[in-house]
Enzyme design. Structure first.
Site, mmCIF file in Angstrom:
data_model
loop_
_atom_site.group_PDB
_atom_site.id
_atom_site.type_symbol
_atom_site.label_atom_id
_atom_site.label_comp_id
_atom_site.label_asym_id
_atom_site.label_seq_id
_atom_site.Cartn_x
_atom_site.Cartn_y
_atom_site.Cartn_z
ATOM 1 N N LYS A 14 20.495 44.761 7.776
ATOM 2 C CA LYS A 14 19.346 44.890 8.666
ATOM 3 C C LYS A 14 19.299 46.298 9.263
ATOM 4 O O LYS A 14 20.344 46.927 9.459
ATOM 5 C CB LYS A 14 19.463 43.892 9.827
ATOM 6 C CG LYS A 14 19.327 42.430 9.470
ATOM 7 C CD LYS A 14 19.502 41.586 10.727
ATOM 8 C CE LYS A 14 19.439 40.097 10.448
ATOM 9 N NZ LYS A 14 18.081 39.651 10.096
ATOM 10 N N LYS A 49 22.439 25.619 12.695
ATOM 11 C CA LYS A 49 22.838 26.886 12.073
ATOM 12 C C LYS A 49 23.679 27.701 13.050
ATOM 13 O O LYS A 49 23.222 28.074 14.124
ATOM 14 C CB LYS A 49 21.591 27.679 11.669
ATOM 15 C CG LYS A 49 21.879 29.098 11.161
ATOM 16 C CD LYS A 49 20.571 29.878 10.944
ATOM 17 C CE LYS A 49 20.830 31.356 10.711
ATOM 18 N NZ LYS A 49 19.573 32.142 10.628
ATOM 19 N N ASP A 68 24.498 38.170 12.642
ATOM 20 C CA ASP A 68 23.917 38.400 11.322
ATOM 21 C C ASP A 68 23.614 39.876 11.130
ATOM 22 O O ASP A 68 22.610 40.388 11.620
ATOM 23 C CB ASP A 68 22.641 37.573 11.154
ATOM 24 C CG ASP A 68 22.028 37.733 9.776
ATOM 25 O OD1 ASP A 68 22.748 38.196 8.863
ATOM 26 O OD2 ASP A 68 20.842 37.408 9.608
ATOM 27 N N ASP A 71 20.415 38.508 3.417
ATOM 28 C CA ASP A 71 19.933 38.295 4.778
ATOM 29 C C ASP A 71 19.226 36.950 4.926
ATOM 30 O O ASP A 71 18.764 36.617 6.011
ATOM 31 C CB ASP A 71 19.001 39.440 5.189
ATOM 32 C CG ASP A 71 18.797 39.515 6.688
ATOM 33 O OD1 ASP A 71 19.637 38.952 7.426
ATOM 34 O OD2 ASP A 71 17.794 40.114 7.125
ATOM 35 N N GLU A 102 20.766 34.077 4.800
ATOM 36 C CA GLU A 102 22.046 33.370 4.773
ATOM 37 C C GLU A 102 22.003 32.039 5.506
ATOM 38 O O GLU A 102 22.825 31.156 5.246
ATOM 39 C CB GLU A 102 23.147 34.263 5.359
ATOM 40 C CG GLU A 102 23.273 34.270 6.876
ATOM 41 C CD GLU A 102 22.030 34.741 7.609
ATOM 42 O OE1 GLU A 102 21.761 34.231 8.706
ATOM 43 O OE2 GLU A 102 21.303 35.621 7.089
ATOM 44 N N ARG A 157 19.922 29.500 5.443
ATOM 45 C CA ARG A 157 19.669 28.326 4.590
ATOM 46 C C ARG A 157 20.854 28.048 3.669
ATOM 47 O O ARG A 157 21.032 26.915 3.216
ATOM 48 C CB ARG A 157 18.371 28.542 3.807
ATOM 49 C CG ARG A 157 18.411 29.661 2.797
ATOM 50 C CD ARG A 157 17.012 30.145 2.439
ATOM 51 N NE ARG A 157 16.408 30.904 3.522
ATOM 52 C CZ ARG A 157 15.183 31.440 3.482
ATOM 53 N NH1 ARG A 157 14.421 31.244 2.421
ATOM 54 N NH2 ARG A 157 14.711 32.117 4.504
#
Length: 453
Positions: A232, A220, A225, A302, A304, A306
Site C-alpha cells: 500500500k 477478520k 495490513d 492486498d 488478504e 477474504r
C-alpha cells in the site's frame, strides 16, 4: 472517573423538551426561569443551564427536534459540569438518554493522561442502567480494540483479549498457532500471516449450552495490513491498525451476548494475522489450496482479508450453525457504494436479512442489504485455479468479494456477511473520530428477538 449512570431519583432536574413544545413549556415556568432564558437569548434550541437565586444550578433543559434519537445526549455529557442530573422520562427515552450519555463520555486514553470528571445521569431504573452498561461496554470494547496501535494489538494480543472474555463469562478458548495451521489444514491463514514475526493463528471461543441453537461469528483479524508485496502507499497504510475491525466487532458482540446470557451455543472464530513483507511473503500469482479444497490464485496480496476468512468460514461449516455471521473491513468498494457510516451486508437468507434490517432501524444502528448478484461470480475466475482472490474489474468489488466468501459457505447454512468501515471519519454526537462499532447492536437486537426466552 465519575460513575456515568446511576439508578435513583436524586439530582439536578434535567428535562428533554421537543422543539415544538418549547414555547408552551416556557409559558408555564416561574418568572425567574423565564427571565433567565429570555435574558440569555436562549433560542429554544440546545442546552440551557438555569441557576437559582444562589447561583447554583437549579435545572437543566435540552431542547431538540431529535427527541427520539439514540444519540440525544451524545454531546451533552461533555458540556455539563460534574454533578448528578436526574432525568424523569419514559422508559424509551431513558434507554436512549442513558446509552448516548455513556458513549458520549467515551475517550480512548490508553496513551494519554485524562483526569476529566464527567457528570452522572441518574434515572429511576436499575434494569435500564444495568442493560445500558452492558451494551455500551460492548461498543467500547470494539472502539478500544480498533483504536489500539498495531504494535499493541497483534494476533497474540487479540488472543489475550478473547481469553480474558472467556474467563469473565466461563467460555473456553483454543488457538491454532504458526505452523500448526498447516498441520491442521488452515493454509490460507498461515500463508497470509507467515511473513510476520507475530505468528498467525486461529482463535476459537465457545460458550453456552451445547444443546442450544448454534450461532457462529467470524471476524477478520488482520492486525496490520501493509498490503504485502502489493504494498500500500503510505496514506493507504496509515489507518491499517483498524483492519482487525471485523474481529473487534465479533468480540464486542460476543460480550453483549454472553453478558445478556442469551440462550444460544456461541462460537467465535477469529483468524488473526499480520500481512507483512519479508522473504517468505506470499506472492501475486501463487496458487493455494484452501481448507475447503478450492484452489485460489493470488491476484493481489492486498486482498488478504477474504483469504483468512475463507478458511475460518470453511471451519464454521462443520458445526452446521443455525446462523453464521461474519464481520470484516473487507472492501473500499463498499465505502464508495454506501459511504463510511452505513455498513452494507449480504445474506443468503431473505428472512434473516429482513430481520436484521428492521432490528437496525429499531435501535438506530442502520444496516443496508446488498445483492449477492450471482452473474458477477465469474469475475472471481482464474485461468489456472478454481478462483482468484480479486475480481477482474474494480466495479462491484464489494459484491465480488462477498461472492468469493459465499463459495466457502455450505449451501444449507444461513449466512450473512457485514462489510464495515470500523472507523468514524468525522465527529458526531456520541461518536468521536476513531474506532467504531457498526451493526453489532442491530445483530444483537435480532438475535435477542429470535432466541431470548
Amino acid at each position: 472517573m465519575t460513575q456515568l449512570l446511576l439508578s435513583g431519583t436524586e439530582g439536578i432536574p434535567l428535562s428533554i423538551i421537543a422543539t415544538h413544545d418549547y414555547p408552551t413549556w416556557l409559558t408555564k415556568q416561574p418568572a425567574p426561569q423565564q427571565n433567565w432564558l429570555n435574558n440569555t437569548k436562549f433560542s429554544g434550541k440546545g442546552l440551557s443551564i438555569i441557576p437559582n437565586t444562589d447561583g447554583a444550578i437549579a435545572q437543566v433543559i435540552y431542547v431538540t427536534k431529535e427527541i427520539d434519537s439514540y444519540w440525544i445526549f451524545g454531546d451533552i455529557v461533555n458540556e455539563l459540569p460534574e454533578n448528578h442530573y436526574y432525568l424523569d422520562a419514559s422508559d424509551e427515552q431513558l434507554k436512549t438518554a442513558a446509552f448516548s450519555w455513556a458513549l458520549g463520555a467515551y475517550k480512548f486514553d490508553r496513551y494519554k493522561q485524562n483526569d476529566k470528571q464527567y457528570p452522572t445521569l441518574v434515572i429511576n431504573s436499575d434494569t435500564i442502567v444495568e442493560q445500558t452498561l452492558k451494551l455500551t461496554r460492548s461498543v467500547a470494547i470494539v472502539r478500544d480494540l480498533v483504536n489500539t496501535p498495531a504494535a499493541d494489538m497483534m494476533p497474540q494480543h487479540l488472543a489475550q483479549t478473547m481469553e480474558a472474555l472467556a474467563d469473565e463469562f466461563g467460555a473456553s478458548v483454543t488457538q491454532i498457532v504458526g505452523d500448526e495451521l498447516i498441520d491442521k489444514n488452515y493454509p490460507t491463514i498461515h500463508m497470509v500471516g507467515r511473513a510476520s514475526e507475530n505468528l498467525p493463528r486461529l482463535i476459537d471461543l465457545t460458550w453456552g449450552d451445547e444443546d442450544a441453537p448454534k450461532v457462529t461469528l467470524v471476524g477478520k483479524g488482520v492486525c496490520f495490513d501493509s498490503g504485502g508485496l502489493d504494498l500500500k502507499p503510505g496514506a493507504g497504510m496509515r489507518l491499517m491498525k483498524k483492519d482487525m475491525g471485523g474481529a473487534a466487532h465479533v468480540i464486542g458482540l460476543a460480550h453483549q451476548i454472553m453478558a445478556s446470557n442469551l440462550p444460544i451455543r456461541l462460537r467465535v472464530l477469529v483468524p488473526a494475522v499480520e500481512n507483512a513483507v519479508s522473504a517468505n511473503a506470499f506472492r501475486p500469482g501463487d496458487v493455494i489450496t484452501t481448507r475447503k479444497g478450492l484452489t485460489v490464485e493470488i491476484d493481489n496480496t492486498d486482498a488478504e482479508g477474504r483469504l483468512v476468512l475463507c478458511d475460518a468460514l470453511a471451519e464454521a461449516n462443520n458445526d452446521k450453525p443455525e446462523l453464521l455471521i461474519d464481520f470484516a473491513t473487507l472492501t473500499g468498494a463498499m465505502r464508495i457504494a454506501l459511504g463510511t457510516e452505513l455498513p452494507g451486508f449480504f445474506s443468503n437468507d431473505d428472512e434473516v436479512a429482513t430481520g436484521l434490517t428492521a432490528a437496525g432501524l429499531d435501535v438506530e444502528d442502520p444496516v443496508w442489504r446488498m445483492p449477492l448478484h450471482k452473474p458477477y461470480f465469474d469475475q472471481t475466475g482464474s485461468d489456472i485455479a478454481d478462483l482468484a482472490n480479486c475480481g477482474k474489474t474494480p466495479f462491484g468489488g464489494a459484491i465480488t468479494a462477498a461472492l468469493y466468501l459465499e463459495a466457502f459457505v455450505d449451501e444449507d447454512i444461513s449466512w450473512s456477511h457485514f462489510d464495515v468501515m470500523a472507523w468514524n471519519n468525522r465527529k458526531l454526537p456520541g461518536r468521536p473520530i476513531g474506532g467504531e462499532a457498526f451493526g453489532i447492536r442491530a445483530v444483537f437486537k435480532y438475535l435477542n428477538q429470535r432466541f431470548a426466552k
